[in-house]
Scaffold this motif. Structure first.
Motif, PDB file in Angstrom:
ATOM      1  N   LEU A 155      10.554  -2.428  -0.424  1.00 26.38           N
ATOM      2  CA  LEU A 155       9.916  -3.578   0.240  1.00 26.38           C
ATOM      3  C   LEU A 155      10.717  -3.977   1.476  1.00 26.38           C
ATOM      4  CD1 LEU A 155       9.125  -5.662  -2.978  1.00 26.38           C
ATOM      5  CD2 LEU A 155       7.490  -4.406  -1.578  1.00 26.38           C
ATOM      6  N   VAL A 156      12.026  -3.954   1.348  1.00 26.25           N
ATOM      7  CA  VAL A 156      12.893  -4.285   2.489  1.00 26.25           C
ATOM      8  C   VAL A 156      12.672  -3.252   3.602  1.00 26.25           C
ATOM      9  CG1 VAL A 156      15.302  -4.441   3.268  1.00 26.25           C
ATOM     10  CG2 VAL A 156      14.632  -5.437   1.061  1.00 26.25           C
ATOM     11  N   ASP A 157      12.651  -1.981   3.226  1.00 23.18           N
ATOM     12  CA  ASP A 157      12.502  -0.921   4.236  1.00 23.18           C
ATOM     13  C   ASP A 157      11.143  -0.979   4.937  1.00 23.18           C
ATOM     14  OD1 ASP A 157      15.027  -0.020   4.026  1.00 23.18           O
ATOM     15  OD2 ASP A 157      14.555   1.888   3.050  1.00 23.18           O
TER      16      ASP A 157
ATOM     17  N   TYR B  17       0.811  -1.223   0.000  1.00 23.62           N
ATOM     18  CA  TYR B  17       0.000   0.000   0.000  1.00 23.62           C
ATOM     19  C   TYR B  17       0.845   1.274   0.000  1.00 23.62           C
ATOM     20  CZ  TYR B  17       0.659  -0.420   5.143  1.00 23.62           C
ATOM     21  OH  TYR B  17       1.181  -0.557   6.402  1.00 23.62           O
ATOM     22  N   HIS B  18       2.161   1.142   0.166  1.00 25.02           N
ATOM     23  CA  HIS B  18       3.012   2.340   0.154  1.00 25.02           C
ATOM     24  C   HIS B  18       3.637   2.563  -1.231  1.00 25.02           C
ATOM     25  CE1 HIS B  18       5.673  -1.013   0.879  1.00 25.02           C
ATOM     26  NE2 HIS B  18       6.753  -0.291   0.999  1.00 25.02           N
ATOM     27  N   SER B  19       3.068   1.915  -2.250  1.00 22.26           N
ATOM     28  CA  SER B  19       3.516   2.058  -3.637  1.00 22.26           C
ATOM     29  C   SER B  19       5.025   1.865  -3.806  1.00 22.26           C
ATOM     30  CB  SER B  19       3.129   3.448  -4.183  1.00 22.26           C
ATOM     31  OG  SER B  19       1.782   3.699  -3.935  1.00 22.26           O
ATOM     32  N   PRO B  20       5.536   0.682  -3.462  1.00 24.67           N
ATOM     33  CA  PRO B  20       6.977   0.446  -3.603  1.00 24.67           C
ATOM     34  C   PRO B  20       7.419   0.519  -5.065  1.00 24.67           C
ATOM     35  CG  PRO B  20       5.798  -1.613  -3.186  1.00 24.67           C
ATOM     36  CD  PRO B  20       4.812  -0.521  -2.990  1.00 24.67           C
ATOM     37  N   GLU B  21       8.587   1.116  -5.278  1.00 21.87           N
ATOM     38  CA  GLU B  21       9.097   1.220  -6.649  1.00 21.87           C
ATOM     39  C   GLU B  21      10.276   0.289  -6.880  1.00 21.87           C
ATOM     40  OE1 GLU B  21       9.874   5.372  -7.187  1.00 21.87           O
ATOM     41  OE2 GLU B  21       7.722   5.847  -7.130  1.00 21.87           O
ATOM     42  N   LYS B  22      10.952  -0.055  -5.782  1.00 19.33           N
ATOM     43  CA  LYS B  22      12.106  -0.931  -5.924  1.00 19.33           C
ATOM     44  C   LYS B  22      12.178  -1.908  -4.756  1.00 19.33           C
ATOM     45  CE  LYS B  22      15.018   2.961  -4.440  1.00 19.33           C
ATOM     46  NZ  LYS B  22      13.949   3.691  -3.779  1.00 19.33           N
TER      47      LYS B  22
ATOM     48  N   PRO C 168      12.090   5.546  16.346  1.00 17.82           N
ATOM     49  CA  PRO C 168      11.331   6.315  15.360  1.00 17.82           C
ATOM     50  C   PRO C 168      11.982   6.201  13.978  1.00 17.82           C
ATOM     51  CG  PRO C 168      11.824   7.631  17.313  1.00 17.82           C
ATOM     52  CD  PRO C 168      12.631   6.378  17.423  1.00 17.82           C
ATOM     53  N   ASN C 169      11.153   6.078  12.960  1.00 22.11           N
ATOM     54  CA  ASN C 169      11.714   5.939  11.610  1.00 22.11           C
ATOM     55  C   ASN C 169      10.694   6.349  10.566  1.00 22.11           C
ATOM     56  OD1 ASN C 169      10.412   3.341  10.150  1.00 22.11           O
ATOM     57  ND2 ASN C 169      10.481   3.015  12.371  1.00 22.11           N
ATOM     58  N   ASN C 170      11.229   6.725   9.394  1.00 24.82           N
ATOM     59  CA  ASN C 170      10.375   7.034   8.238  1.00 24.82           C
ATOM     60  C   ASN C 170      10.753   6.131   7.080  1.00 24.82           C
ATOM     61  OD1 ASN C 170       8.856   9.241   9.314  1.00 24.82           O
ATOM     62  ND2 ASN C 170      10.751  10.430   9.278  1.00 24.82           N
ATOM     63  N   LEU C 171      10.976   4.885   7.376  1.00 27.03           N
ATOM     64  CA  LEU C 171      11.463   3.982   6.332  1.00 27.03           C
ATOM     65  C   LEU C 171      10.382   3.592   5.331  1.00 27.03           C
ATOM     66  CD1 LEU C 171      13.939   1.640   8.194  1.00 27.03           C
ATOM     67  CD2 LEU C 171      14.444   3.429   6.550  1.00 27.03           C
ATOM     68  N   PHE C 172       9.112   3.767   5.738  1.00 23.84           N
ATOM     69  CA  PHE C 172       8.039   3.464   4.790  1.00 23.84           C
ATOM     70  C   PHE C 172       6.927   4.484   4.989  1.00 23.84           C
ATOM     71  CE2 PHE C 172       7.016   1.301   8.676  1.00 23.84           C
ATOM     72  CZ  PHE C 172       5.638   1.313   8.788  1.00 23.84           C
ATOM     73  N   LYS C 173       6.168   4.679   3.922  1.00 25.60           N
ATOM     74  CA  LYS C 173       5.061   5.630   3.983  1.00 25.60           C
ATOM     75  C   LYS C 173       3.903   4.935   4.688  1.00 25.60           C
ATOM     76  CE  LYS C 173       2.666   8.842   0.911  1.00 25.60           C
ATOM     77  NZ  LYS C 173       1.270   8.453   1.083  1.00 25.60           N
ATOM     78  N   ARG C 174       3.468   5.524   5.809  1.00 23.11           N
ATOM     79  CA  ARG C 174       2.403   4.890   6.588  1.00 23.11           C
ATOM     80  C   ARG C 174       1.044   5.083   5.930  1.00 23.11           C
ATOM     81  NH1 ARG C 174       4.872   3.449  11.546  1.00 23.11           N
ATOM     82  NH2 ARG C 174       7.017   4.169  11.424  1.00 23.11           N
ATOM     83  N   TRP C 175       0.189   4.139   6.174  1.00 23.22           N
ATOM     84  CA  TRP C 175      -1.155   4.171   5.586  1.00 23.22           C
ATOM     85  C   TRP C 175      -1.908   5.414   6.047  1.00 23.22           C
ATOM     86  CZ3 TRP C 175      -4.209   2.282   2.006  1.00 23.22           C
ATOM     87  CH2 TRP C 175      -5.592   2.387   2.152  1.00 23.22           C
ATOM     88  N   ASN C 176      -2.428   6.165   5.085  1.00 23.90           N
ATOM     89  CA  ASN C 176      -3.225   7.334   5.414  1.00 23.90           C
ATOM     90  C   ASN C 176      -4.342   7.439   4.381  1.00 23.90           C
ATOM     91  OD1 ASN C 176      -4.346   9.775   5.916  1.00 23.90           O
ATOM     92  ND2 ASN C 176      -2.431  10.924   5.993  1.00 23.90           N
ATOM     93  N   GLN C 177      -5.546   7.187   4.852  1.00 23.24           N
ATOM     94  CA  GLN C 177      -6.662   7.148   3.905  1.00 23.24           C
ATOM     95  C   GLN C 177      -6.868   8.506   3.237  1.00 23.24           C
ATOM     96  OE1 GLN C 177      -9.766   5.203   5.995  1.00 23.24           O
ATOM     97  NE2 GLN C 177     -10.434   4.114   4.185  1.00 23.24           N
TER      98      GLN C 177
END
Ligand SMILES: Cc1cc2nc3c(=O)[nH]c(=O)nc-3n(C[C@H](O)[C@H](O)[C@H](O)COP(=O)(O)O)c2cc1C
Length: 184
Positions: A157-159, A148-153, A172-181
């Motif tokens: 997916l690993v992150d 759901y975070h629209s991975p490009e590479k 705390p981390n920003n390794l992936f875009k969190r779900w936000n409707q």
């Protein structure tokens, strides 16, 4: 914060490499013999490089390593990726490698233990072992990234998985875009 990271003999050792790269604080690395071989087959990394990224690194056969003793404090242990063989040993109390011994210490001292299995499909023994560990308070966090975070590479997916692991240990981390409707 002191974290023990163990890499076992699974496809997906890249998850362990990435965790070692981004994890903050004191880091102790354990790697199994098969983990080391897969590391060289599946990634551009090797044990020597990983040793340079951590405070201490040990072979899985080194039961004399300090982390083997409950008297040596660590905050959390992450086994990533975790083979079903290592997972089964932990679930049945076998502690004949450094990884399984440190996991047994984490369980008896009631410290944070996060296990990232990478296997599919799962047989009933594997499912029962994972359930048993979960009931003991272990976080079983399968290496199954979301989309759901629209991975490009592949790194995205690993992150995603590494971000989930860091969430579990409170980093705390920003390794992936969190779900936000609201983004949709
Ligand atoms: C190339 C390769 C890939 C493997 N991938 C997996 C895997 O994804 N998951 C798993 O549970 N076991 C996997 N295994 C099997 C384990 O490596 C094997 O059960 C080994 O005894 C695990 O030992 P360790 O946990 O001490 O590293 C793989 C083995 C090899 C040689």
């Amino acid at each position: 914060m002191k974290t023990v990271v163990a890499i076992t003999g699974c496809s997906g050792v890249v998850y362990g490499v990435r965790l070692v790269e981004v994890l903050k604080g004191d880091k102790v690395l354990i790697i199994s013999e098969t983990g080391k071989r897969i590391l060289e087959e599946e990634t551009d990394s090797n044990f020597a490089r990983l040793e340079g990224l951590v405070n201490a690194a040990y072979e899985d056969c080194d039961l004399f390593a300090p982390a083997s003793s409950g008297s040596q404090f660590f905050d959390a242990m992450v086994i990533i990726p975790c083979s079903q063989s290592t997972l089964a040993k932990i679930a049945t109390g076998i502690a004949d490698t450094l990884t399984t011994r440190v996991a047994a210490v984490a369980l008896k001292e009631r410290r944070r233990l996060i296990i990232v299995p990478r296997e599919t499909p799962l047989n009933a023994i594997m499912l029962e072992n994972e359930l048993k560990l979960s009931r003991l308070g272990v976080t079983v966090l399968p290496a199954s990234p979301a989309f759901y975070h629209s991975p490009e590479k592949i790194e995205d997916l690993v992150d995603f998985i590494i971000g989930k692991v860091l969430d579990q240990i409170g980093q705390p981390n920003n390794l992936f875009k969190r779900w936000n409707q609201n983004d949709r």
